[in-house]
Design a protein around this motif. Structure first.
Motif, PDB file in Angstrom:
ATOM      1  N   ASN A 166       0.861  -1.184   0.000  1.00 27.11           N
ATOM      2  CA  ASN A 166       0.000   0.000   0.000  1.00 27.11           C
ATOM      3  C   ASN A 166       0.904   1.244   0.000  1.00 27.11           C
ATOM      4  N   PHE A 167       0.952   1.949  -1.139  1.00 26.28           N
ATOM      5  CA  PHE A 167       1.806   3.142  -1.238  1.00 26.28           C
ATOM      6  C   PHE A 167       1.067   4.414  -0.818  1.00 26.28           C
ATOM      7  N   GLY A 168      -0.193   4.249  -0.426  1.00 25.86           N
ATOM      8  CA  GLY A 168      -0.982   5.427  -0.076  1.00 25.86           C
ATOM      9  C   GLY A 168      -0.737   5.881   1.350  1.00 25.86           C
ATOM     10  N   ASP A 169      -1.473   6.910   1.747  1.00 21.69           N
ATOM     11  CA  ASP A 169      -1.346   7.449   3.104  1.00 21.69           C
ATOM     12  C   ASP A 169      -2.482   6.969   4.014  1.00 21.69           C
ATOM     13  N   ALA A 170      -3.421   6.199   3.455  1.00 22.63           N
ATOM     14  CA  ALA A 170      -4.533   5.698   4.271  1.00 22.63           C
ATOM     15  C   ALA A 170      -4.546   4.175   4.200  1.00 22.63           C
ATOM     16  N   THR A 171      -5.171   3.556   5.202  1.00 21.53           N
ATOM     17  CA  THR A 171      -5.247   2.090   5.225  1.00 21.53           C
ATOM     18  C   THR A 171      -6.142   1.622   4.077  1.00 21.53           C
ATOM     19  N   ALA A 172      -5.638   0.653   3.330  1.00 25.08           N
ATOM     20  CA  ALA A 172      -6.452   0.089   2.239  1.00 25.08           C
ATOM     21  C   ALA A 172      -7.198  -1.122   2.785  1.00 25.08           C
ATOM     22  N   ARG A 173      -8.472  -1.234   2.472  1.00 26.10           N
ATOM     23  CA  ARG A 173      -9.286  -2.330   3.031  1.00 26.10           C
ATOM     24  C   ARG A 173      -9.918  -3.156   1.916  1.00 26.10           C
ATOM     25  N   ARG A 174     -10.132  -4.395   2.271  1.00 27.74           N
ATOM     26  CA  ARG A 174     -10.830  -5.362   1.389  1.00 27.74           C
ATOM     27  C   ARG A 174     -10.270  -5.315  -0.032  1.00 27.74           C
ATOM     28  N   ILE A 175      -9.070  -5.771  -0.115  1.00 19.29           N
ATOM     29  CA  ILE A 175      -8.420  -5.762  -1.432  1.00 19.29           C
ATOM     30  C   ILE A 175      -8.592  -7.152  -2.047  1.00 19.29           C
ATOM     31  N   ALA A 176      -9.152  -7.155  -3.219  1.00 18.87           N
ATOM     32  CA  ALA A 176      -9.354  -8.441  -3.896  1.00 18.87           C
ATOM     33  C   ALA A 176      -8.235  -8.633  -4.905  1.00 18.87           C
ATOM     34  N   VAL A 177      -7.523  -9.732  -4.757  1.00 18.20           N
ATOM     35  CA  VAL A 177      -6.453 -10.033  -5.712  1.00 18.20           C
ATOM     36  C   VAL A 177      -6.965 -11.158  -6.607  1.00 18.20           C
ATOM     37  N   SER A 178      -7.126 -10.859  -7.891  1.00 16.09           N
ATOM     38  CA  SER A 178      -7.594 -11.931  -8.785  1.00 16.09           C
ATOM     39  C   SER A 178      -6.382 -12.639  -9.370  1.00 16.09           C
ATOM     40  N   LEU A 179      -6.559 -13.921  -9.629  1.00 12.02           N
ATOM     41  CA  LEU A 179      -5.425 -14.751 -10.063  1.00 12.02           C
ATOM     42  C   LEU A 179      -5.759 -15.483 -11.348  1.00 12.02           C
ATOM     43  N   GLU A 180      -4.707 -15.683 -12.119  1.00 11.62           N
ATOM     44  CA  GLU A 180      -4.853 -16.522 -13.320  1.00 11.62           C
ATOM     45  C   GLU A 180      -3.769 -17.576 -13.285  1.00 11.62           C
ATOM     46  N   GLU A 181      -4.145 -18.769 -13.679  1.00  7.36           N
ATOM     47  CA  GLU A 181      -3.164 -19.860 -13.736  1.00  7.36           C
ATOM     48  C   GLU A 181      -3.191 -20.400 -15.150  1.00  7.36           C
ATOM     49  N   ASN A 182      -2.100 -20.317 -15.819  1.00  8.78           N
ATOM     50  CA  ASN A 182      -2.002 -20.761 -17.216  1.00  8.78           C
ATOM     51  C   ASN A 182      -3.096 -20.141 -18.084  1.00  8.78           C
ATOM     52  N   GLU A 229      -1.910  -1.549   6.016  1.00 14.26           N
ATOM     53  CA  GLU A 229      -1.583  -0.238   6.593  1.00 14.26           C
ATOM     54  C   GLU A 229      -0.768   0.573   5.574  1.00 14.26           C
ATOM     55  N   PRO A 230      -0.787   1.901   5.712  1.00 16.26           N
ATOM     56  CA  PRO A 230      -0.004   2.714   4.769  1.00 16.26           C
ATOM     57  C   PRO A 230       1.477   2.337   4.795  1.00 16.26           C
ATOM     58  N   GLY A 231       2.038   2.188   3.637  1.00 19.01           N
ATOM     59  CA  GLY A 231       3.462   1.884   3.534  1.00 19.01           C
ATOM     60  C   GLY A 231       3.809   0.430   3.799  1.00 19.01           C
ATOM     61  N   GLU A 232       2.809  -0.387   4.173  1.00 21.02           N
ATOM     62  CA  GLU A 232       3.080  -1.783   4.527  1.00 21.02           C
ATOM     63  C   GLU A 232       2.927  -2.689   3.310  1.00 21.02           C
ATOM     64  N   THR A 233       3.587  -3.822   3.401  1.00 19.83           N
ATOM     65  CA  THR A 233       3.435  -4.858   2.376  1.00 19.83           C
ATOM     66  C   THR A 233       2.875  -6.113   3.066  1.00 19.83           C
ATOM     67  N   VAL A 234       1.799  -6.623   2.535  1.00 21.03           N
ATOM     68  CA  VAL A 234       1.187  -7.831   3.117  1.00 21.03           C
ATOM     69  C   VAL A 234       1.381  -8.987   2.135  1.00 21.03           C
ATOM     70  N   THR A 235       1.844 -10.111   2.669  1.00 20.33           N
ATOM     71  CA  THR A 235       2.103 -11.277   1.816  1.00 20.33           C
ATOM     72  C   THR A 235       1.056 -12.364   2.102  1.00 20.33           C
ATOM     73  N   ARG A 236       0.491 -12.901   1.063  1.00 20.08           N
ATOM     74  CA  ARG A 236      -0.449 -14.026   1.194  1.00 20.08           C
ATOM     75  C   ARG A 236       0.079 -15.166   0.326  1.00 20.08           C
ATOM     76  N   ARG A 237      -0.271 -16.398   0.745  1.00 18.06           N
ATOM     77  CA  ARG A 237       0.189 -17.543  -0.044  1.00 18.06           C
ATOM     78  C   ARG A 237      -1.010 -18.371  -0.482  1.00 18.06           C
ATOM     79  N   PHE A 238      -0.851 -18.962  -1.590  1.00 16.96           N
ATOM     80  CA  PHE A 238      -1.919 -19.861  -2.062  1.00 16.96           C
ATOM     81  C   PHE A 238      -1.265 -21.106  -2.667  1.00 16.96           C
ATOM     82  N   ARG A 239      -2.065 -22.151  -2.635  1.00 16.86           N
ATOM     83  CA  ARG A 239      -1.532 -23.445  -3.095  1.00 16.86           C
ATOM     84  C   ARG A 239      -1.773 -23.601  -4.588  1.00 16.86           C
ATOM     85  N   VAL A 240      -0.788 -24.190  -5.234  1.00 18.21           N
ATOM     86  CA  VAL A 240      -0.987 -24.597  -6.629  1.00 18.21           C
ATOM     87  C   VAL A 240      -0.439 -26.008  -6.783  1.00 18.21           C
TER      88      VAL A 240
END
Lengths: 301, 743
Positions: free
Chosen positions: B278-294, B307-318
């Motif tokens: 999040n490069f903004g100055d406010a907390t970003a909420r409910r971010i949907a990350v869409s994925l494509e596989e092949n 949070e502002p300036g933070e990086t959040v990491t999520r993992r998913f199984r493939v």
């Protein structure tokens, strides 16, 4: 004066006549041709007035007829019975060499002088001439012979204009040279010390002379019409001036006017007849001025 | 001075004519008339009286006439009065160098428009105004994306082009077609590229315009910028910064999309990490990350808040069922900056991932236990293929490249050649796991492999020693740190690692301190505080040393541990292998702008190949002839200015077709849209002779930009001068109508 005659007396016409004598005759005869009678031509012994006898008066002049009627002694007074003695003082200095028209101031002055001489000699008046610059260059005695004109002409032609004018000395010298009372005609541009000139004129008057001044000036000198860069070189001095004449004109005319004023006032103060003559004017103007002057001269004596 | 004129030649010809009145005066003085004059006294008197006034009037007249000549010359030459904006553009003989920021942050879209569009307008205005100035004006345009190259001169859009209508028309057309690049090119690179331009001539006035968004990321700590601008200033080049962004917009960007482990095998489930910043100055909420596989959509992820300036990491199984290259694409919803909302990844899936195990233990028992852990056999499919070899295998360094992980188990002392090959392997991104044993010679290894911190070994070894039992406190022998190797156990209430018994280990010298080097980290300690598992990062790879033996069996020195019999051993070894192999994966990340090189075996492939380059929603095909060298074929393309999936289509000597995929992504930090405003920028640039302008401040009417033509005022001035001259001349002169004479 008829117009045709007037044209003939114009300096351009006169200029064409080379010899001064012929020129003078032309002027005088041209001038006289219009006049019926000269006031000076006729009786030279005329009764003028009575005056009460004073001891010492010549008894021959007592009017016995008046004594017989009134028992009082009166003396009869007459006009002078002698010919008038006129001396012409002609300026032949360097400055008279200037001339923008057909004649230089010197030529003009000489012509006037000779013309007057011719006029006077014709009526048996005695005429003398004195040409001068800083000294007397030519002198002719006062005579009334007809052939005296040639001597006057010769003395004027012999004098070549060169030096400065020294007016006072010349006038003093003239007063001493011609002690008998008469008429002095000064023909000059008067470009000399004004005080000296006036002083000389005063002295002539004091000696009993009638004095007349013909002030000859060129048109250029009076109008100063020069234009463009010009180098003025003095005719009587080594002075020179590089200038734009247009810029100096105003100051020059002021100075000239002041000079003329002084001369005029000085002449008037000394009861000297004064006439300013431009060289572009017809030559008879000078003669007319002379004659009108002569008419009024009696009132001064 | 002549740059002020529309027609400077006329000014050059006309100005000397100012001296003409003086010349005429001098000629007149020489050609004066001579007059012999009688009344000199009056003249001298007049001259004496009026000398000063006359001189003054004449001088005034002369000056007026000179002024009139000058006015005529100037009027014909048409001087132009320019405003402050014009001064910004310098005078004549000026070389305008515009550095146009086309890094992808310039795609920032706000209510006031796209930053890059404003930058293009500024560029066009600069060029138009420079052209309107007259004089020798030259123009150079360099985009940031082109400046990073070593041969920047060849990549300029224009280099020292003569200004004119043709150039303006061309510039307008080409600017309209210009798009923001996806590079993260920096101002420093662009400023440095200016110095590679042809040398300036002596009278050249060089102005560099930096038309950019001045992102905080680069300009907050502008040491290299200071240096670059300082160098330009020293070369008498004026630097002007034109700021194209007024407001900083919030932005989310995908920072990472990559497998957790370096290499994976077909049919083996693995985790993929996606990190959103999040490069903004406010907390970003409910971010949907869409994925494509092949190329096909798959269930996306939701991030509750960042949070502002933070990086959040999520993992998913493939689970890729087949070997080969598989693609993954992650996308974020649209925001101010589109470019960093998508990230591509290519996952190499092998049938089996080979793992090299160099085993020096007796009867290869260590290798047996490790191989059993990595490839248990039966129905359990781990995708790993351990290959147990003796130390002599290290003599074939070319074969090491086939592996991403090498385990050295209880090896005798290695010679220098082997060590050099292993260190090169690590530096290129490989991972080495070292287990000790009775064959380990601690002091020898310290000398050859630790080398006082310069070698691959993270710590020096002394001798093997027994861990004394502690019957009183009954503490676990192993204390582990927070590390991906032990991720499986950290959340467990009954941690199986607590049951691991360590009896023998290799001690380290007392004077060794793990904190001395930032690259070294202790991952696990014994209960007596002695380090047991230590990691060192070297180059792109890493080395992990375990200071005990793999095999739980008794040796001549007695039993070392029972870890291999504990059920924590298998997941730990799997994680250790994945951790060691991860270096290769990081190394393979490709950023937009980096050339794409492909080394091929000349015996297997034809030299002709073609690349499919992503171009919007389509692909562009580029045919290429790979260059031949002693090491094989090398194909390289440099047109990697778009993010996406690049595909190389190869043809084998057997006429089979193969393809290789490469994922190109943008540099995540460029997505930080925090921009310095003008006062902040001025503060950062303090002490440097630069000028800073807002793009909005420079939006002038073209007529106003062209300056104010002074011809008409000059005409009026000329008339005024001539009138005054005539009046003065009248008073200085002799005029017959005003005839006056002395009477």
């Amino acid at each position: 004066m008829p117009e045709s005659t007037s044209k003939l007396l114009h300096p351009e016409a006169i200029h064409r006549i080379a010899r001064l004598e012929v020129r003078a005759r032309h002027v005088v005869e041209g001038f006289l041709s219009g006049m019926h009678r000269s006031p000076y031509f006729g009786n030279s012994i005329e009764f003028r007035q009575h005056r009460e006898y004073a001891p010492g008066d010549d008894l021959r002049h007592v009017d016995w007829k008046v004594w017989a009627k009134q028992d009082r002694y009166y003396v009869k007074q007459f006009e002078a019975d002698t010919n008038m003695r006129t001396t012409m003082l002609v300026d032949v200095s360097g400055s008279m060499q200037y001339g923008s028209g057909p004649m230089t101031k010197g030529d003009y002055a000489s012509t006037i002088a000779v013309s007057l001489a011719h006029l006077l000699l014709r009526q048996q008046d005695a005429v003398g001439c004195l040409a001068f610059d800083d000294a007397v260059r030519g002198k002719t005695p006062v005579r009334s012979q007809r052939n005296h004109l040639a001597a006057i002409i010769q003395s004027l032609e012999a004098a070549s204009p060169a030096n400065k004018t020294n007016m006072y000395d010349i006038l003093r010298q003239a007063a001493e040279t011609y002690p008998r009372r008469g008429m002095m005609i000064l023909i000059s541009d008067l470009l000399a010390d004004v005080e000296g000139t006036l002083k000389g004129l005063r002295m002539l008057r004091q000696r009993g002379h009638d004095v007349m001044v013909f002030h000859i000036l060129d048109d250029d000198e009076l109008d100063f019409p020069f234009n463009g860069p010009t180098r003025f070189e003095g005719l009587e001095s080594a002075d020179h001036l590089n200038c734009n004449p247009r810029a100096l004109r105003e100051g020059y005319l002021d100075a000239l006017e002041e000079f003329l004023d002084r001369v005029r006032r000085g002449c008037a103060g000394n009861t000297v007849d004064y006439a300013l003559i431009r060289t572009s004017e017809p030559l008879d103007a000078a003669l007319a001025k002379y004659l009108s002057n002569r008419l009024g001269m009696h009132h001064r004596n | 001075m002549f740059d002020l004129f529309t027609f400077p030649l006329l000014a050059k010809i006309g100005l000397p004519l100012v001296g003409l009145p003086v010349l005429i005066h001098l000629i007149n003085v020489l050609r004066h008339r001579r007059v012999k004059w009688a009344a000199m006294d009056f003249l001298l008197q007049s001259q004496k009286r009026q000398k000063r006034w006359i001189r003054l009037k004449e001088l005034l007249l002369l000056l007026l006439r000179m002024a009139a000549m000058a006015a005529v010359a100037f009027m014909l030459a048409q001087p132009v009065l320019r405003n402050q904006w014009s001064e910004l553009l310098g005078g004549s003989e000026t070389h305008h160098i515009v550095l146009l920021d086309d890094s992808y942050s310039m795609a920032d879209r706000g209510a006031e428009g796209v930053a890059f569009e404003r930058a293009k307008q500024v560029t066009l205005r600069l060029a138009r105004q420079a052209a309107a100035q007259g004089g020798a004006q030259r123009f150079t345009l360099l985009r940031y994306s082109q400046a990073g190259s070593s041969n920047a001169t060849g990549k300029h859009d224009w280099v020292q082009a003569e200004m004119g209508d043709m150039l303006i028309a061309d510039l307008e057309t080409r600017l309209a077609a210009m798009n923001v690049s996806q590079t993260a090119a920096t101002s420093a690179e662009a400023l440095e590229a200016v110095r590679s331009l042809p040398e300036r001539s002596e009278d050249e006035n060089r102005i560099v315009y930096v038309v950019s968004d001045f992102r905080a990321g680069e300009w907050n700590d502008p040491k290299n910028l200071h240096a670059a601008i300082g160098r330009l200033s020293a070369e008498k080049t004026t630097v002007r910064l034109v700021h194209c962004v007024d407001v900083s917009h919030p932005n989310l960007g995908i920072a990472r999309l990559e497998p957790e482990i370096g290499a994976s095998a077909a049919g083996v489930e693995q985790f993929i990490q996606v990190a959103v910043t999040n490069f903004g100055d406010a907390t970003a909420r409910r971010i949907a990350v869409s994925l494509e596989e092949n190329g096909h959509s798959r269930p996306g992820l939701a991030i509750e808040e960042i949070e502002p300036g933070e990086t959040v990491t999520r993992r998913f199984r493939v689970n890729f069922p087949t070997s080969g290259q598989h693609t993954l694409v992650a996308r974020l919803p649209a925001d101010a900056l589109e470019t960093d909302n998508v990230r591509y990844s290519v996952v190499d899936v092998a049938d089996e991932v080979p793992v090299l195990v160099i085993d020096g233990s007796e009867r290869n028992r260590d290798g047996f236990f490790l191989a059993s852990a990595l490839d248990p056999g039966g129905k359990v499919l781990m995708g790993l293929k351990p290959q147990i070899e003796s130390v002599s295998f290290l003599r074939k360094p070319e074969r090491l490249a086939e592996f991403s992980t090498i385990f050295l188990l209880d090896t005798p002392p290695l010679d220098d050649v082997d060590i050099a090959a292993l260190e090169a392997f690590v530096e290129q991104g490989g991972g080495i796991g070292v287990f000790v044993g009775e064959n380990t010679r601690g002091r020898t290894m310290s000398v050859s492999m630790y080398r006082n911190g310069g070698g691959m070994l993270p710590l020096p070894l002394s001798i093997s020693t027994n861990l004394l039992p502690d019957p009183v406190e009954n503490l676990p022998d192993l204390e582990v740190e927070q590390h991906p190797i032990f991720r499986s156990f950290l959340a467990m209430r009954n941690n199986p690692l607590d049951d691991v018994r360590i009896e023998r280990y290799f001690a380290v010298p007392d004077d060794w301190n793990a904190d001395e080097s930032a690259d070294v980290r202790v991952l696990a300690r014994l209960r007596n505080g002695a380090p047991l598992i230590v990691e060192k990062r070297l180059g792109n790879g890493r080395t992990v040393v375990v200071l005990t033996k793999v095999s739980p069996e008794a040796t001549s020195l007695g039993s070392w541990n029972d870890w291999a019999r504990n059920y924590s051993f298998l997941p730990t070894m799997m994680s250790l292998q994945a951790h060691l192999a991860a270096g290769r994966a990081v190394q393979q990340e490709r950023l937009v702008g980096a050339p794409l090189s492909l080394a091929l075996d000349a015996n297997r492939y034809h030299s002709q190949l073609q690349f499919a380059i992503p171009d919007g929603k389509r692909e562009r095909m580029v045919l290429l002839d790979a260059s031949k060298s002693a090491e094989g074929l090398l194909a390289e393309i440099v047109q990697t200015d778009r993010q996406g999936l690049y595909r190389a289509e190869l043809r084998t000597r057997d006429d089979d077709e193969e393809q290789r995929l490469f994922a190109y992504n943008v540099s995540p930090p460029e997505g930080d849209l925090h921009s310095l405003d003008v006062p902040q920028l001025a503060a950062r640039m303090g002490g440097l002779p630069i000028e800073i302008h807002r793009a909005a401040d420079l939006e002038y009417d073209p007529e106003e930009l062209a300056g104010f033509n002074l011809s008409q005022p000059l005409l009026f001035a000329l008339l005024a001068i001539l009138i005054v001259e005539q009046i003065l001349a009248y008073f200085c002169g002799y005029h017959p109508p005003a005839r006056r004479s002395a009477r």
